[in-house]
Design an enzyme around this catalytic site. Structure first.
Site, PDB file in Angstrom:
ATOM      1  N   ARG A 184       0.810  -1.218   0.000  1.00 45.51           N
ATOM      2  CA  ARG A 184       0.000   0.000   0.000  1.00 45.51           C
ATOM      3  C   ARG A 184       0.845   1.270   0.000  1.00 45.51           C
ATOM      4  NH1 ARG A 184      -4.622  -1.811   4.455  1.00 45.51           N
ATOM      5  NH2 ARG A 184      -5.500  -3.478   3.178  1.00 45.51           N
ATOM      6  N   ARG A 295       1.391  -1.674   8.089  1.00 42.91           N
ATOM      7  CA  ARG A 295       0.512  -2.827   8.278  1.00 42.91           C
ATOM      8  C   ARG A 295       0.213  -3.528   6.954  1.00 42.91           C
ATOM      9  NH1 ARG A 295      -4.920  -4.023   7.885  1.00 42.91           N
ATOM     10  NH2 ARG A 295      -5.779  -1.928   7.632  1.00 42.91           N
TER      11      ARG A 295
HETATM   12  C1  FAD Z   1     -13.255   1.162   5.428  1.00 40.94           C
HETATM   13  C2  FAD Z   1     -12.296   0.279   6.173  1.00 40.94           C
HETATM   14  C3  FAD Z   1     -12.068  -1.026   5.738  1.00 40.94           C
HETATM   15  C4  FAD Z   1     -11.175  -1.838   6.439  1.00 40.94           C
HETATM   16  N1  FAD Z   1     -10.980  -3.140   6.019  1.00 40.94           N
HETATM   17  C5  FAD Z   1     -10.160  -3.934   6.738  1.00 40.94           C
HETATM   18  C6  FAD Z   1      -9.955  -5.295   6.358  1.00 40.94           C
HETATM   19  O1  FAD Z   1     -10.505  -5.771   5.368  1.00 40.94           O
HETATM   20  N2  FAD Z   1      -9.106  -6.050   7.128  1.00 40.94           N
HETATM   21  C7  FAD Z   1      -8.439  -5.544   8.207  1.00 40.94           C
HETATM   22  O2  FAD Z   1      -7.694  -6.247   8.857  1.00 40.94           O
HETATM   23  N3  FAD Z   1      -8.620  -4.251   8.594  1.00 40.94           N
HETATM   24  C8  FAD Z   1      -9.455  -3.449   7.876  1.00 40.94           C
HETATM   25  N4  FAD Z   1      -9.606  -2.144   8.258  1.00 40.94           N
HETATM   26  C9  FAD Z   1      -8.969  -1.687   9.500  1.00 40.94           C
HETATM   27  C10 FAD Z   1      -9.821  -2.161  10.674  1.00 40.94           C
HETATM   28  O3  FAD Z   1     -11.157  -2.288  10.326  1.00 40.94           O
HETATM   29  C11 FAD Z   1      -9.740  -1.192  11.846  1.00 40.94           C
HETATM   30  O4  FAD Z   1      -8.378  -1.013  12.163  1.00 40.94           O
HETATM   31  C12 FAD Z   1     -10.498  -1.767  13.031  1.00 40.94           C
HETATM   32  O5  FAD Z   1     -11.876  -1.803  12.779  1.00 40.94           O
HETATM   33  C13 FAD Z   1     -10.250  -0.958  14.289  1.00 40.94           C
HETATM   34  O6  FAD Z   1     -11.041  -1.592  15.272  1.00 40.94           O
HETATM   35  P1  FAD Z   1     -11.039  -1.027  16.753  1.00 40.94           P
HETATM   36  O7  FAD Z   1     -11.968  -1.901  17.532  1.00 40.94           O
HETATM   37  O8  FAD Z   1      -9.663  -0.846  17.232  1.00 40.94           O
HETATM   38  O9  FAD Z   1     -11.666   0.429  16.604  1.00 40.94           O
HETATM   39  P2  FAD Z   1     -13.020   0.876  15.937  1.00 40.94           P
HETATM   40  O10 FAD Z   1     -13.660  -0.224  15.178  1.00 40.94           O
HETATM   41  O11 FAD Z   1     -12.666   2.139  15.240  1.00 40.94           O
HETATM   42  O12 FAD Z   1     -13.958   1.190  17.192  1.00 40.94           O
HETATM   43  C14 FAD Z   1     -13.639   2.223  18.064  1.00 40.94           C
HETATM   44  C15 FAD Z   1     -14.890   2.439  18.917  1.00 40.94           C
HETATM   45  O13 FAD Z   1     -14.561   3.365  19.957  1.00 40.94           O
HETATM   46  C16 FAD Z   1     -15.599   4.312  20.047  1.00 40.94           C
HETATM   47  N5  FAD Z   1     -15.051   5.550  20.587  1.00 40.94           N
HETATM   48  C17 FAD Z   1     -14.096   6.348  20.033  1.00 40.94           C
HETATM   49  N6  FAD Z   1     -13.861   7.424  20.830  1.00 40.94           N
HETATM   50  C18 FAD Z   1     -14.688   7.294  21.896  1.00 40.94           C
HETATM   51  C19 FAD Z   1     -14.932   8.099  23.067  1.00 40.94           C
HETATM   52  N7  FAD Z   1     -14.300   9.243  23.302  1.00 40.94           N
HETATM   53  N8  FAD Z   1     -15.866   7.657  23.959  1.00 40.94           N
HETATM   54  C20 FAD Z   1     -16.566   6.506  23.749  1.00 40.94           C
HETATM   55  N9  FAD Z   1     -16.380   5.706  22.644  1.00 40.94           N
HETATM   56  C21 FAD Z   1     -15.449   6.098  21.748  1.00 40.94           C
HETATM   57  C22 FAD Z   1     -16.060   4.496  18.602  1.00 40.94           C
HETATM   58  O14 FAD Z   1     -17.357   5.060  18.550  1.00 40.94           O
HETATM   59  C23 FAD Z   1     -16.032   3.042  18.113  1.00 40.94           C
HETATM   60  O15 FAD Z   1     -17.238   2.373  18.441  1.00 40.94           O
HETATM   61  C24 FAD Z   1     -10.503  -1.324   7.573  1.00 40.94           C
HETATM   62  C25 FAD Z   1     -10.720  -0.007   8.001  1.00 40.94           C
HETATM   63  C26 FAD Z   1     -11.615   0.789   7.311  1.00 40.94           C
HETATM   64  C27 FAD Z   1     -11.841   2.204   7.790  1.00 40.94           C
END
Ligand code: FAD
Length: 481
Positions: A184, A295
């Protein structure tokens, strides 16, 4: 002030004393708002939610975490605001795990959801704890032009070809072997180079793009294998991918840096590996550093599953001995002061303008290509934005679902994440993974085989410290394609 004490089997809530018969006042409370990456993400989220219900997890939906309570190296809880009432609550906890995601919204063009504002990272940073390797931010090469909505790698995996304005398959020049399937960071740099050297397509809004051509795949393959992608192109750009190439540009996608942790998701207090008792982090907001500086596709969801589980197990073990720690009455003061200063401010600055200025400048000056002059300029812009952020005014003075207030709080979080990123990038005098310095185009293993730890300091200028990279099984070497 409302205070909630989290205790096994029940919640002690000064405002709503626990009704022992209420099946929901049990076990681990979670704050959240809904978000998932893609179909796999949907399934993971659904499974997680169903299991949480099964285990009677209490959800504090629409609670926005505003502060982290860490005193004497011990995490004692978090402060959060109920978005529905703007009421502040102190959650006294034996353990806290942050899974608040990344901070792609610091850039103008991003694939991240609106919630991707780096809140957890900023709260940890403002609690005087470090953020690690923030200079490594991944730009995914194929975001929809102007919008940044992700056009998944699957499109190139199925045979999609990147073309410049002359219809040339330009990746043949940058990666003769793997061409459009190069990593990427490499494809994103190639696209920006094509645009910089005048081979991009001039867009109506003045920003340039290149094409992702799927037309040679045929309607059947496109509709069967790439329905979501083609749907986005049709809906958001009015482009028919079976007959026309899709305008794309690199989009800010993933934070390799974040809250430093060890393999049990325990948050590190410093670069010597000491931990903050009771504080954990997992997912994109954390930096256990399994992604290094770049990544690989699909490894984030894997990271979530592996370290989410390790973190959960580590906390379960910790809770066997852990106890509640008294929290000072002033624990919510910082949150209350920030919120009332924003609400009562008679300033002149609009939050949306400051946010747009931050995102536009971060995209240009600290994006895919960086250099000393641009990063120096971005440091000055950040100082100016920080000063002006103290002078914002809210049109909405209400307490009920005041999204403008949330926007103001998120702006502070974005400025913190941006600051740690820009200073870390300014200091790292080499190019490595997703961090590319035009003035230091080569990777320098002799001087820079180390992780960056950025600490917030009084004068809003982070202090940087470093931790050597531990080489285990694989000797690092330069990538060649
Ligand atoms: C469009 C897209 C496609 C992707 N496709 C892939 C893929 O195919 N394979 C792969 O491995 N990775 C993929 N990724 C990366 C991966 O999806 C993300 O890195 C992952 O979802 C992050 O998960 P997380 O649980 O760490 O955070 P998130 O899923 O971002 O969740 C964070 C949560 O914290 C909450 N939050 C944030 N701040 C606060 C606050 N102050 N108070 C209360 N709640 C809060 C948010 O509302 C959210 O619910 C993709 C990312 C995107 C954007």
């Amino acid at each position: 002030m409302r205070k909630v004490r989290l205790r096994k089997g029940s919640l002690e809530d000064t405002q709503n004393p626990a009704d022992k018969n209420d099946p929901y006042t049990k076990r681990v409370p979670v704050m959240r708002s809904c978000y998932s990456a893609d179909r796999t993400g949907h399934v993971m989220l659904q499974t997680l939610f169903e299991n949480s219900l099964k285990n009677q997890v209490t959800f504090f939906s629409e609670y926005f975490a505003t502060d982290l309570i860490v005193e004497d190296g011990i995490c004692k809880g978090v402060v959060a605001m109920d978005i529905a009432t703007s009421e502040i609550t102190v959650f006294q906890a034996k353990a806290v795990l942050f899974a608040t995601g990344g901070y792609g919204r610091v850039f103008r063009i991003t694939s991240n959801a609106h919630a991707g504002t780096g809140d957890g990272m900023a709260l940890v940073y403002r609690a005087g704890l470090p953020l690690e390797d923030m200079e490594f931010f991944q730009f995914h090469p194929t975001g929809l032009w102007k919008l940044g909505i992700l056009v998944s790698e699957a499109a190139r995996g199925e045979g999609g070809i990147l073309k410049n304005k002359d219809g040339e398959r330009f990746m043949e020049r940058y990666a003769p072997t793997v061409k459009d399937l190069a990593p990427r960071d490499m494809v994103s740099r190639a696209i920006i180079t094509e645009i910089r050297e005048g081979r991009g397509v001039k867009g109506s809004d003045g920003t340039d793009y290149v094409y992702l051509d799927l037309t040679h795949l045929g309607k059947e393959v496109i509709d069967e294998k790439l329905p979501e992608i083609t749907g986005f192109a049709r809906t958001y750009l009015g482009v028919e991918p079976t007959t026309d190439p899709i305008p794309i540009q690199p989009t800010a996608h993933y934070a390799m840096g974040g809250i430093p942790t060890n393999v049990n998701c325990e948050v590190l207090k410093n670069e010597n590996g000491e931990i903050v008792k009771g504080l954990y982090a997992a997912g994109e907001c954390a930096c256990v550093s399994v992604h290094g500086g770049n990544r690989l596709g699909t490894n984030s969801l894997l990271d979530l599953v592996v370290f989410g589980r390790r973190g959960g197990k580590a906390i379960a073990d910790f809770l066997k001995e852990a106890k509640h720690h008294e929290i000072s009455e002033s624990a919510a003061d910082r949150s209350r002061e920030i919120i009332s200063s924003i609400m009562d401010n008679q300033g002149t600055e609009k939050i949306s303008n400051l946010r747009t200025e931050l995102q536009n400048n971060m995209m240009e000056l600290c994006g895919i290509f960086r250099n000393e002059e641009d990063l120096r300029k971005m440091i000055d812009i950040l100082e100016d934005l920080r000063r002006r952020a103290k002078n914002v005014f809210l049109q909405d003075k209400g307490k009920v679902f005041n999204t403008e207030l949330i926007g103001a709080l998120e702006l502070h979080n974005l400025l913190d994440s941006a600051e740690a990123t820009v200073y870390s990038a300014y200091a790292r005098l080499e190019s490595r993974g997703a961090h590319t310095r035009e003035d230091f185009p080569i990777r320098d293993d002799s001087n820079w085989m180390k992780h960056t730890f950025a600490y917030l300091r009084e004068n809003d200028r982070p202090e940087l410290r470093y931790k050597p990279v531990v080489i285990t099984n694989y000797q690092p070497m330069e990538r060649k394609y």
